[in-house]
Write a protein that holds these residues in place. Structure first.
Motif, mmCIF file in Angstrom:
data_model
loop_
_atom_site.group_PDB
_atom_site.id
_atom_site.type_symbol
_atom_site.label_atom_id
_atom_site.label_comp_id
_atom_site.label_asym_id
_atom_site.label_seq_id
_atom_site.Cartn_x
_atom_site.Cartn_y
_atom_site.Cartn_z
ATOM 1 N N MET A 117 0.832 -1.201 0.000
ATOM 2 C CA MET A 117 0.000 0.000 0.000
ATOM 3 C C MET A 117 0.866 1.250 0.000
ATOM 4 N N LEU A 118 1.950 1.251 0.764
ATOM 5 C CA LEU A 118 2.829 2.414 0.808
ATOM 6 C C LEU A 118 3.463 2.657 -0.556
ATOM 7 N N VAL A 119 3.906 1.600 -1.211
ATOM 8 C CA VAL A 119 4.476 1.732 -2.559
ATOM 9 C C VAL A 119 3.436 2.326 -3.504
ATOM 10 N N GLN A 120 2.224 1.798 -3.481
ATOM 11 C CA GLN A 120 1.154 2.260 -4.364
ATOM 12 C C GLN A 120 0.828 3.731 -4.122
ATOM 13 N N GLN A 121 0.675 4.097 -2.842
ATOM 14 C CA GLN A 121 0.311 5.469 -2.521
ATOM 15 C C GLN A 121 1.435 6.445 -2.870
ATOM 16 N N LEU A 122 2.681 6.057 -2.638
ATOM 17 C CA LEU A 122 3.813 6.914 -3.008
ATOM 18 C C LEU A 122 3.873 7.119 -4.520
ATOM 19 N N ARG A 123 3.618 6.061 -5.284
ATOM 20 C CA ARG A 123 3.616 6.186 -6.753
ATOM 21 C C ARG A 123 2.548 7.160 -7.215
ATOM 22 N N LEU A 176 1.149 9.585 -5.457
ATOM 23 C CA LEU A 176 1.519 10.944 -5.036
ATOM 24 C C LEU A 176 2.608 11.514 -5.954
ATOM 25 N N GLU A 177 3.515 10.652 -6.385
ATOM 26 C CA GLU A 177 4.558 11.086 -7.321
ATOM 27 C C GLU A 177 3.944 11.440 -8.674
ATOM 28 N N GLU A 178 3.041 10.614 -9.169
ATOM 29 C CA GLU A 178 2.354 10.884 -10.446
ATOM 30 C C GLU A 178 1.586 12.197 -10.394
ATOM 31 N N ASP A 179 1.026 12.511 -9.238
ATOM 32 C CA ASP A 179 0.251 13.743 -9.070
ATOM 33 C C ASP A 179 1.140 14.953 -8.796
ATOM 34 N N GLY A 180 2.454 14.747 -8.758
ATOM 35 C CA GLY A 180 3.387 15.856 -8.584
ATOM 36 C C GLY A 180 3.463 16.387 -7.158
ATOM 37 N N LEU A 181 3.095 15.561 -6.179
ATOM 38 C CA LEU A 181 3.095 15.987 -4.781
ATOM 39 C C LEU A 181 4.339 15.523 -4.033
ATOM 40 N N VAL A 182 4.910 14.421 -4.484
ATOM 41 C CA VAL A 182 6.078 13.826 -3.840
ATOM 42 C C VAL A 182 7.159 13.616 -4.893
ATOM 43 N N ARG A 183 8.385 13.903 -4.500
ATOM 44 C CA ARG A 183 9.550 13.676 -5.370
ATOM 45 C C ARG A 183 10.286 12.445 -4.848
ATOM 46 N N ARG A 184 10.589 11.544 -5.767
ATOM 47 C CA ARG A 184 11.344 10.324 -5.451
ATOM 48 C C ARG A 184 12.710 10.469 -6.087
ATOM 49 N N GLU A 185 13.754 10.381 -5.279
ATOM 50 C CA GLU A 185 15.111 10.516 -5.801
ATOM 51 C C GLU A 185 15.885 9.239 -5.504
ATOM 52 N N VAL A 186 16.419 8.642 -6.575
ATOM 53 C CA VAL A 186 17.198 7.415 -6.462
ATOM 54 C C VAL A 186 18.668 7.780 -6.613
ATOM 55 N N PHE A 187 19.478 7.367 -5.647
ATOM 56 C CA PHE A 187 20.900 7.649 -5.679
ATOM 57 C C PHE A 187 21.647 6.430 -6.209
ATOM 58 N N PRO A 188 22.584 6.636 -7.124
ATOM 59 C CA PRO A 188 23.325 5.510 -7.729
ATOM 60 C C PRO A 188 24.401 4.983 -6.773
ATOM 61 N N GLU A 189 23.959 4.313 -5.744
ATOM 62 C CA GLU A 189 24.855 3.761 -4.736
ATOM 63 C C GLU A 189 24.560 2.280 -4.578
ATOM 64 N N VAL A 190 25.479 1.588 -3.919
ATOM 65 C CA VAL A 190 25.252 0.192 -3.572
ATOM 66 C C VAL A 190 25.353 0.080 -2.059
ATOM 67 N N PRO A 191 24.294 -0.319 -1.378
ATOM 68 C CA PRO A 191 22.955 -0.586 -1.916
ATOM 69 C C PRO A 191 22.264 0.711 -2.326
ATOM 70 N N PRO A 192 21.275 0.604 -3.214
ATOM 71 C CA PRO A 192 20.576 1.800 -3.691
ATOM 72 C C PRO A 192 19.897 2.550 -2.540
ATOM 73 N N ARG A 193 19.909 3.850 -2.639
ATOM 74 C CA ARG A 193 19.243 4.701 -1.644
ATOM 75 C C ARG A 193 18.165 5.496 -2.375
ATOM 76 N N VAL A 194 16.953 5.469 -1.832
ATOM 77 C CA VAL A 194 15.827 6.201 -2.406
ATOM 78 C C VAL A 194 15.280 7.113 -1.318
ATOM 79 N N GLU A 195 15.097 8.391 -1.666
ATOM 80 C CA GLU A 195 14.557 9.351 -0.714
ATOM 81 C C GLU A 195 13.315 10.018 -1.287
ATOM 82 N N TYR A 196 12.394 10.331 -0.386
ATOM 83 C CA TYR A 196 11.139 10.978 -0.758
ATOM 84 C C TYR A 196 11.058 12.333 -0.068
ATOM 85 N N THR A 197 10.612 13.338 -0.804
ATOM 86 C CA THR A 197 10.387 14.670 -0.261
ATOM 87 C C THR A 197 9.118 15.240 -0.878
#
Length: 117
Positions: free
Chosen positions: A53-59, A61-82
């Protein structure tokens, strides 16, 4: 379930389409309170939400332009939401609803549930 994209009956209809469901407004509130959050931090801050549910709702919110998802090219991958600017403005509009809800809780004697992190 994809968000509706209109036509809308009124502004309230359009607004409710964006924040419909239990978790979206709580995700926005969590991001407003803490700023940048990683997925696990959001999940801990929202007791009871399933990973799916959290994945679905974040997607959505991102589609609606309310939340920004930033993926950092690291190992392990880091994803941040603002919150985006649009998300901040929606959260400001939701503040009055939160105040109304807090007053309702006091009026009906409902206690705030506090979860351990």
């Amino acid at each position: 379930m994809a968000a509706r994209r209109g036509p809308y009956f009124c502004g309230m209809d359009a607004a409710m389409d964006v924040v419909s469901g239990k978790w979206k407004s709580l995700i926005l509130w969590e991001l407003a309170e803490h700023g940048v959050r990683r997925f696990a931090q959001l999940r801990r801050g929202l007791p009871g939400v399933s990973e799916k549910m959290l994945v679905q709702q974040l997607r959505e919110l991102e589609e609606d332009g309310l939340v920004r998802r930033e993926v950092f090219p690291e190992v392990p991958p880091r994803v941040e939401y603002t919150l985006t600017e649009h998300g901040v403005s929606l959260n400001e509009a939701l503040a009055a609803l939160g105040e109304w809800g807090a007053e309702r809780m006091r009026r009906i004697g409902a206690e705030k549930v506090v979860y351990a992190s």
